[in-house]
Design a protein around this motif. Sequence first.
Motif, PDB file in Angstrom:
ATOM      1  N   THR A 154      13.292  11.754   6.074  1.00 14.04           N
ATOM      2  CA  THR A 154      13.135  11.027   7.331  1.00 14.04           C
ATOM      3  C   THR A 154      13.544  11.892   8.510  1.00 14.04           C
ATOM      4  OG1 THR A 154      13.551   8.897   6.267  1.00 14.04           O
ATOM      5  CG2 THR A 154      13.856   8.988   8.648  1.00 14.04           C
ATOM      6  N   ALA A 155      12.695  11.935   9.535  1.00 12.50           N
ATOM      7  CA  ALA A 155      12.993  12.638  10.785  1.00 12.50           C
ATOM      8  C   ALA A 155      13.279  11.596  11.857  1.00 12.50           C
ATOM      9  CB  ALA A 155      11.808  13.496  11.199  1.00 12.50           C
ATOM     10  N   VAL A 156      14.488  11.631  12.411  1.00 12.74           N
ATOM     11  CA  VAL A 156      14.921  10.686  13.443  1.00 12.74           C
ATOM     12  C   VAL A 156      14.929  11.415  14.782  1.00 12.74           C
ATOM     13  CG1 VAL A 156      16.811   9.231  14.253  1.00 12.74           C
ATOM     14  CG2 VAL A 156      16.287   9.354  11.802  1.00 12.74           C
ATOM     15  N   ILE A 157      14.158  10.904  15.756  1.00 12.31           N
ATOM     16  CA  ILE A 157      14.079  11.596  17.040  1.00 12.31           C
ATOM     17  C   ILE A 157      14.277  10.647  18.209  1.00 12.31           C
ATOM     18  CG2 ILE A 157      12.492  13.289  16.058  1.00 12.31           C
ATOM     19  CD1 ILE A 157      10.282  12.027  17.784  1.00 12.31           C
ATOM     20  N   ASN A 158      14.731  11.224  19.308  1.00  8.76           N
ATOM     21  CA  ASN A 158      14.905  10.506  20.561  1.00  8.76           C
ATOM     22  C   ASN A 158      13.553  10.458  21.268  1.00  8.76           C
ATOM     23  OD1 ASN A 158      15.499   9.683  23.195  1.00  8.76           O
ATOM     24  ND2 ASN A 158      17.450  10.785  23.255  1.00  8.76           N
ATOM     25  N   GLY A 159      12.931   9.288  21.268  1.00  6.74           N
ATOM     26  CA  GLY A 159      11.611   9.152  21.850  1.00  6.74           C
ATOM     27  C   GLY A 159      11.586   9.153  23.356  1.00  6.74           C
ATOM     28  N   ASP A 160      12.758   9.126  23.986  1.00 10.23           N
ATOM     29  CA  ASP A 160      12.825   9.108  25.445  1.00 10.23           C
ATOM     30  C   ASP A 160      12.783  10.493  26.073  1.00 10.23           C
ATOM     31  OD1 ASP A 160      12.917   6.377  25.426  1.00 10.23           O
ATOM     32  OD2 ASP A 160      14.948   6.180  26.215  1.00 10.23           O
ATOM     33  N   VAL A 161      12.997  11.538  25.280  1.00 13.81           N
ATOM     34  CA  VAL A 161      13.070  12.872  25.865  1.00 13.81           C
ATOM     35  C   VAL A 161      11.678  13.398  26.168  1.00 13.81           C
ATOM     36  CG1 VAL A 161      15.228  13.364  24.656  1.00 13.81           C
ATOM     37  CG2 VAL A 161      13.068  14.102  23.652  1.00 13.81           C
TER      38      VAL A 161
ATOM     39  N   GLY B 204       7.163  14.662  21.900  1.00 13.62           N
ATOM     40  CA  GLY B 204       5.939  15.028  21.192  1.00 13.62           C
ATOM     41  C   GLY B 204       6.106  16.274  20.349  1.00 13.62           C
ATOM     42  N   VAL B 205       6.857  17.251  20.862  1.00 15.56           N
ATOM     43  CA  VAL B 205       7.132  18.471  20.111  1.00 15.56           C
ATOM     44  C   VAL B 205       7.917  18.139  18.846  1.00 15.56           C
ATOM     45  CG1 VAL B 205       8.359  20.691  20.157  1.00 15.56           C
ATOM     46  CG2 VAL B 205       7.072  19.922  22.168  1.00 15.56           C
ATOM     47  N   LEU B 206       8.907  17.267  18.989  1.00 18.62           N
ATOM     48  CA  LEU B 206       9.721  16.883  17.842  1.00 18.62           C
ATOM     49  C   LEU B 206       8.891  16.124  16.813  1.00 18.62           C
ATOM     50  CD1 LEU B 206      12.894  15.599  19.755  1.00 18.62           C
ATOM     51  CD2 LEU B 206      12.456  17.899  18.886  1.00 18.62           C
ATOM     52  N   ALA B 207       8.082  15.176  17.290  1.00 22.63           N
ATOM     53  CA  ALA B 207       7.272  14.374  16.379  1.00 22.63           C
ATOM     54  C   ALA B 207       6.249  15.238  15.644  1.00 22.63           C
ATOM     55  CB  ALA B 207       6.575  13.259  17.151  1.00 22.63           C
ATOM     56  N   ASP B 208       5.629  16.172  16.342  1.00 26.61           N
ATOM     57  CA  ASP B 208       4.648  17.051  15.704  1.00 26.61           C
ATOM     58  C   ASP B 208       5.303  17.886  14.605  1.00 26.61           C
ATOM     59  OD1 ASP B 208       2.656  16.091  17.334  1.00 26.61           O
ATOM     60  OD2 ASP B 208       2.668  17.822  18.705  1.00 26.61           O
ATOM     61  N   ALA B 209       6.516  18.375  14.869  1.00 29.43           N
ATOM     62  CA  ALA B 209       7.225  19.175  13.870  1.00 29.43           C
ATOM     63  C   ALA B 209       7.560  18.342  12.641  1.00 29.43           C
ATOM     64  CB  ALA B 209       8.500  19.768  14.470  1.00 29.43           C
TER      65      ALA B 209
ATOM     66  N   LEU C 156       8.718   9.350  10.052  1.00 29.31           N
ATOM     67  CA  LEU C 156       9.226   9.443  11.419  1.00 29.31           C
ATOM     68  C   LEU C 156       9.887   8.130  11.830  1.00 29.31           C
ATOM     69  CD1 LEU C 156       9.309  11.306  13.914  1.00 29.31           C
ATOM     70  CD2 LEU C 156       7.147  10.301  14.628  1.00 29.31           C
ATOM     71  N   ALA C 157      11.087   8.227  12.381  1.00 28.86           N
ATOM     72  CA  ALA C 157      11.803   7.069  12.924  1.00 28.86           C
ATOM     73  C   ALA C 157      12.272   7.435  14.327  1.00 28.86           C
ATOM     74  CB  ALA C 157      12.990   6.696  12.044  1.00 28.86           C
ATOM     75  N   THR C 158      11.927   6.620  15.324  1.00 35.01           N
ATOM     76  CA  THR C 158      12.237   6.943  16.712  1.00 35.01           C
ATOM     77  C   THR C 158      13.173   5.921  17.327  1.00 35.01           C
ATOM     78  OG1 THR C 158      10.306   5.727  17.546  1.00 35.01           O
ATOM     79  CG2 THR C 158       9.995   8.047  17.004  1.00 35.01           C
ATOM     80  N   PHE C 159      13.983   6.406  18.281  1.00 35.27           N
ATOM     81  CA  PHE C 159      14.848   5.513  19.048  1.00 35.27           C
ATOM     82  C   PHE C 159      14.668   5.805  20.519  1.00 35.27           C
ATOM     83  CE2 PHE C 159      17.330   9.285  18.121  1.00 35.27           C
ATOM     84  CZ  PHE C 159      18.035   9.550  19.288  1.00 35.27           C
ATOM     85  N   GLY C 160      14.881   4.804  21.371  1.00 40.62           N
ATOM     86  CA  GLY C 160      14.717   4.974  22.802  1.00 40.62           C
ATOM     87  C   GLY C 160      14.631   3.633  23.506  1.00 40.62           C
ATOM     88  N   SER C 161      14.081   3.639  24.696  1.00 38.79           N
ATOM     89  CA  SER C 161      14.037   2.417  25.510  1.00 38.79           C
ATOM     90  C   SER C 161      12.681   1.731  25.491  1.00 38.79           C
ATOM     91  CB  SER C 161      14.407   2.759  26.959  1.00 38.79           C
ATOM     92  OG  SER C 161      13.570   3.791  27.460  1.00 38.79           O
ATOM     93  N   ASP C 162      11.685   2.337  24.841  1.00 42.54           N
ATOM     94  CA  ASP C 162      10.345   1.771  24.807  1.00 42.54           C
ATOM     95  C   ASP C 162      10.175   0.829  23.618  1.00 42.54           C
ATOM     96  OD1 ASP C 162       7.292   1.947  23.954  1.00 42.54           O
ATOM     97  OD2 ASP C 162       7.415   2.472  26.081  1.00 42.54           O
ATOM     98  N   ALA C 163       9.366  -0.198  23.799  1.00 46.08           N
ATOM     99  CA  ALA C 163       9.167  -1.198  22.753  1.00 46.08           C
ATOM    100  C   ALA C 163       8.512  -0.625  21.504  1.00 46.08           C
ATOM    101  CB  ALA C 163       8.327  -2.355  23.290  1.00 46.08           C
TER     102      ALA C 163
END
Length: 473
Positions: free
Chosen positions: A220-227, A231-236, A244-251
């Motif tokens: 599992t890759a956990v990334i900050n979706g607000d930065v 996209g660079v992180l998600a692509d990697a 992929l598991a993301t966290f941030g302020s977007d729904a």
Amino acid sequence: MPDISARPLWTAAEVAAATGGVLHGDDRPITGLTYNSREIIAGDLFLALKGTRDGHEFAASAFAAGAAAALVEHTVEGGAQIVVPDTLHGLEALGVAARDRAPHVKRGAVTGSVGKTSVTQAIKAGLDLAGPAHSSIKSYNNHIGVPLTLARMPVKTERAVFEIGMNAPGEIAPLSKFVAPHAACVTTVGPVHIEAFADGEAGVAREKASIFQGLVPGGTAVINGDVGYAGVLADAARAVGARLATFGSDAAHDARLIDFRPDAEGATVTADLFGQQIEYRLAQSGAHWGLNSLCVLLMLDALDVPLETGLQALAGFQPLAGRGQTRVVALSGGAFTLIDESYNANPLSMTAGFKSLGARSVTPGGRRVVVLTDMLELGEQSRALHEGLAAPIAAAELDLVHAAGPEMRHLYDALPVSRRGLWRETAAELAQEAANLVAPGDIVMVKGSNGSKASLVAQALSKLSDDAPRATR
């Protein structure tokens, strides 16, 4: 909880087998490892690494302090030893052996421009509640610290988390491959160590994203979706087939921050986690802990820790030394609140700190004060990034700024006169005037890079006593 130290960590013969070394002397149990002869505890394996000094010079003192054996490149006097061609490579091999002899261990890895150590230790708090756990200590996150942490991992560990850092390109991926994590996260990306990258922050993002290269298949890759570089992180992550598991302020994120309400004891967070709205308490009041806590919960979920256990851990996890520890310091005529953020600093963490300080309530007549020392390793952008702190300081409506260092002089000059406190060439000089930096009722945050010695100011402020002269406004 089971005692994971009930059997020796290693035996000298096992170390020899793992490293391909030759054992000279008797086989004996080894209960710990260190490369610092001053930290030897009876039963330790002393690692004679080569740095600014050759560790072999300290083997005799290590044996005198009780070392059970030493990992060396040539024979030394004083005790049992395992001779290998290269002690650093030997440590790496021992770390891999520790990982491979415990295939049941669920492993996590943490990197990011800000918050690595605190997030790592918060994850460890959750792992501890779930069973026998292991983690990095201090900021052991480099080419020595990562294999050392692996080599220190007991066989009966169930879950472990490792901090991985970098100073230059190409450092994170090899360390992640040592760990072979089941889950890895990037807390955030920002202008930190940018002087080492020709393309600045974009290079930092790619380097941070390389942590996913070490993930086990299906990890599992956990990334900050607000930065900005999400996209660079998600692509990697997708490139290695990670979940992929993301966290941030977007729904759209798996973990969404809805509300963060700080108070004197910490904060209350409202979030949406995998479609379920939850509310929980933190012992941390810094605004950045809203997203940090979501990163922790996603990592714990990926490491098979129940949500209730994770929330319990977050509720009790206290700020680490120099990373938000808060105390009340008595003065003649009252007291002030000291927030010690002196361990490290960069533009991202500075802005987060200002926002958190601005959200704190002060008593009538009290001020929100920051004491800042230079941010380091910013290369050609250093002046602009220091001057740029004036805007978030104004946005947070902070009352007074004291500063030390040649780089912070750029910020000081960019501030309106009404916000300027004292500026001195060094933190040591500013620390000598600690009593003139604060007054009763103030809330004071000290922040700066470790190398610019912000801790000297924090220590001086914490030692102010009732008989110290009181500053006047």
